[in-house]
Design an enzyme around this catalytic site. Structure first.
Site, short mmCIF file in Angstrom:
data_model
loop_
_atom_site.label_atom_id
_atom_site.label_comp_id
_atom_site.label_asym_id
_atom_site.label_seq_id
_atom_site.Cartn_x
_atom_site.Cartn_y
_atom_site.Cartn_z
N HIS A 45 -23.05 15.46 21.28
CA HIS A 45 -22.61 14.53 20.23
C HIS A 45 -21.81 13.41 20.90
O HIS A 45 -21.44 13.53 22.07
CB HIS A 45 -21.69 15.25 19.24
CG HIS A 45 -20.40 15.67 19.89
ND1 HIS A 45 -20.23 16.92 20.45
CD2 HIS A 45 -19.25 14.98 20.14
CE1 HIS A 45 -19.02 16.99 20.99
NE2 HIS A 45 -18.41 15.83 20.82
N ILE A 58 0.85 3.35 6.45
CA ILE A 58 0.09 4.24 7.34
C ILE A 58 -0.28 3.53 8.65
O ILE A 58 -0.61 4.17 9.63
CB ILE A 58 -1.19 4.78 6.67
CG1 ILE A 58 -2.19 3.65 6.36
CG2 ILE A 58 -0.87 5.61 5.44
CD1 ILE A 58 -3.59 4.17 6.05
N ASP A 59 -0.22 2.18 8.66
CA ASP A 59 -0.73 1.42 9.80
C ASP A 59 0.13 1.54 11.07
O ASP A 59 -0.33 1.28 12.16
CB ASP A 59 -0.85 -0.07 9.44
CG ASP A 59 -1.74 -0.29 8.23
OD1 ASP A 59 -2.61 0.56 7.98
OD2 ASP A 59 -1.56 -1.31 7.54
N SER A 99 6.24 -6.22 2.07
CA SER A 99 7.39 -5.78 1.27
C SER A 99 8.69 -6.15 1.98
O SER A 99 9.67 -6.57 1.35
CB SER A 99 7.35 -4.27 1.07
OG SER A 99 6.06 -3.87 0.70
N GLY A 112 0.83 -1.21 0.00
CA GLY A 112 0.00 0.00 0.00
C GLY A 112 0.86 1.25 0.00
O GLY A 112 1.86 1.33 0.71
N ARG A 136 -17.38 16.13 13.88
CA ARG A 136 -17.93 16.57 15.17
C ARG A 136 -18.78 17.83 14.98
O ARG A 136 -19.78 18.00 15.67
CB ARG A 136 -16.83 16.79 16.20
CG ARG A 136 -17.46 16.92 17.58
CD ARG A 136 -16.59 16.77 18.80
NE ARG A 136 -15.30 16.17 18.61
CZ ARG A 136 -14.20 16.83 18.27
NH1 ARG A 136 -14.25 18.13 18.05
NH2 ARG A 136 -13.06 16.19 18.14
N GLN A 180 -7.51 8.26 3.71
CA GLN A 180 -6.45 8.26 4.73
C GLN A 180 -5.06 7.98 4.15
O GLN A 180 -4.05 8.22 4.80
CB GLN A 180 -6.74 7.18 5.80
CG GLN A 180 -8.01 7.42 6.58
CD GLN A 180 -8.50 6.16 7.26
OE1 GLN A 180 -8.22 5.93 8.42
NE2 GLN A 180 -9.25 5.33 6.55
O1 F6P Z 1 -1.64 -1.27 4.85
C1 F6P Z 1 -2.23 -0.07 4.47
C2 F6P Z 1 -3.72 -0.24 4.27
O2 F6P Z 1 -4.25 1.01 3.89
C3 F6P Z 1 -4.47 -0.82 5.46
O3 F6P Z 1 -4.74 0.13 6.44
C4 F6P Z 1 -5.70 -1.37 4.79
O4 F6P Z 1 -6.24 -2.44 5.53
C5 F6P Z 1 -5.18 -1.86 3.46
O5 F6P Z 1 -3.96 -1.17 3.22
C6 F6P Z 1 -6.11 -1.64 2.30
O6 F6P Z 1 -5.53 -2.23 1.20
P1 F6P Z 1 -6.03 -1.99 -0.29
O7 F6P Z 1 -5.66 -0.59 -0.67
O8 F6P Z 1 -5.29 -3.01 -1.09
O9 F6P Z 1 -7.51 -2.17 -0.29
#
Ligand code: F6P
Length: 322
Positions: free
Chosen positions: A215, A126-127, A105, A11, A154, A254
């Site tokens: 909220h 990003i995780d 990777s 990703g 919000r 994101q």
């Molecule tokens: O590993 C990064 C990520 O964005 C994860 O947060 C998410 O689960 C996954 O890749 C989504 O993968 P794809 O873009 O292949 O659907």
């Protein structure tokens, strides 16, 4: 070492381009030619290499995604795939490889290193699930995007006296969810490492309503064992939450976007360090942020387990969500 390769895989994450640029420009400093491998391991298997000049990496520092493109391929997981990849590198006279990406990777990087080919990994996902480094490239930018989204949501939640269920990415890791819940002022957070049941979420929302909150926001990591759509269905079926409930799955928004200052600096430092590590003869290592220092750790350490969340964050989230 006179000719190396660089590739992005898995990703994409914001800051990958800054890392590529740093590798190419540091290569120029040492008279090392840098070849870009297109589309990760797919391009490696297809021999899709082209020389990256200083000009080609000009103007990419601030761009999200990856100019080299990326892919998720299963073919490199086999011994035959790995042997083919090695042959391609040798055919092109590549003497070392820098692989920028996440857990999968880095596993590929380790496989190549095991075959005796010099490889250095750069953690980018990003995780923030890669162990051995405090931060991976792209995490900070993703967090900023999530927090901005939470702020916006919000506003509308307060205006309508609604509860929002917000699903954030992170695969099996709850880092993005727990940190964004703290910084975005969420009332509830549920992550794979510390899952909150549907009933507990219901009770917390009811309690927020009874306390007179205008909220409520529940941040749910995508890796929990239930679907957020099922959660919303459950809350509606209870019929006594008080708030109207809405679901917002933030999704791939994101992953993109211009890298934050933190990610640009991290990616730049990691790119430079990776090339220097290759020059020093290191292989099978990943560059890592250790406190303020840039260092290297064995890839085996990085891929051995999902990076754990600092337990103090759970306490922080609990105290601040009253
Ligand atoms: O590993 C990064 C990520 O964005 C994860 O947060 C998410 O689960 C996954 O890749 C989504 O993968 P794809 O873009 O292949 O659907």
């Amino acid at each position: 070492m006179k000719r190396i390769g660089v590739m992005t895989s898995g990703g994409d994450s914001s800051g990958m381009n800054a890392a590529i640029r740093a590798v190419v420009r540091t290569g120029l400093e040492y008279d090392i030619e840098v070849f870009g491998v297109r589309q990760g391991f797919l391009g490696l298997l297809n021999g899709d290499f082209h020389k990256l000049t200083s000009f080609e990496v000009s103007g990419i520092l601030q761009r999200g995604g990856t100019i080299l493109q990326t892919a998720r391929t299963q073919d490199f997981k086999t011994a035959a795939g790995q042997a083919k990849g090695l042959r391609r590198l040798n055919e092109h006279g590549i003497e070392g490889l820098i692989i920028i990406g996440g857990d999968g990777s880095l596993r590929g990087a380790q496989a190549l290193a095991n075959l005796g080919f010099p490889v250095v990994g750069i953690p980018a996902s990003i995780d923030n699930d890669i162990d051995g480094t405090n931060m991976s490239i792209g995490v900070d930018t993703a967090l900023n995007t999530i927090i901005e989204s939470l702020d916006r949501i919000r506003d509308t939640a307060t205006s309508h006296t609604r509860a929002f269920i917000i699903e954030v990415m992170g695969r099996n890791c709850g880092y993005l969810a727990i940190i964004s819940s703290i910084l975005g002022g969420a009332e509830i957070v549920s992550v794979p490492e510390r899952e909150i049941s549907l009933e507990e979420i219901h009770d917390a929302l009811v309690s927020a309503y009874v306390r007179g909150k205008s909220h409520a926001v529940a941040v749910i990591a995508e890796g929990v064992s239930y679907k957020t759509t099922d959660l919303v269905e459950y809350l509606e079926s209870r019929g006594d939450v008080g708030f109207e409930v809405r679901l917002s799955i933030l999704g791939h928004v994101q992953r993109g976007g211009s890298p934050s200052a933190f990610d640009r600096l991290l990616a730049t430092r990691m790119g430079v360090k990776a090339l220097e590590a290759l020059r020093e003869g290191q292989s099978g290592v990943m560059v890592a942020l250790d406190g303020p220092e840039m260092t290297t750790v064995p890839i085996e350490k990085a891929i051995g387990r999902t990076r754990p969340i600092n337990p103090s964050y759970f306490e922080l989230a609990r105290i601040l969500s009253r």
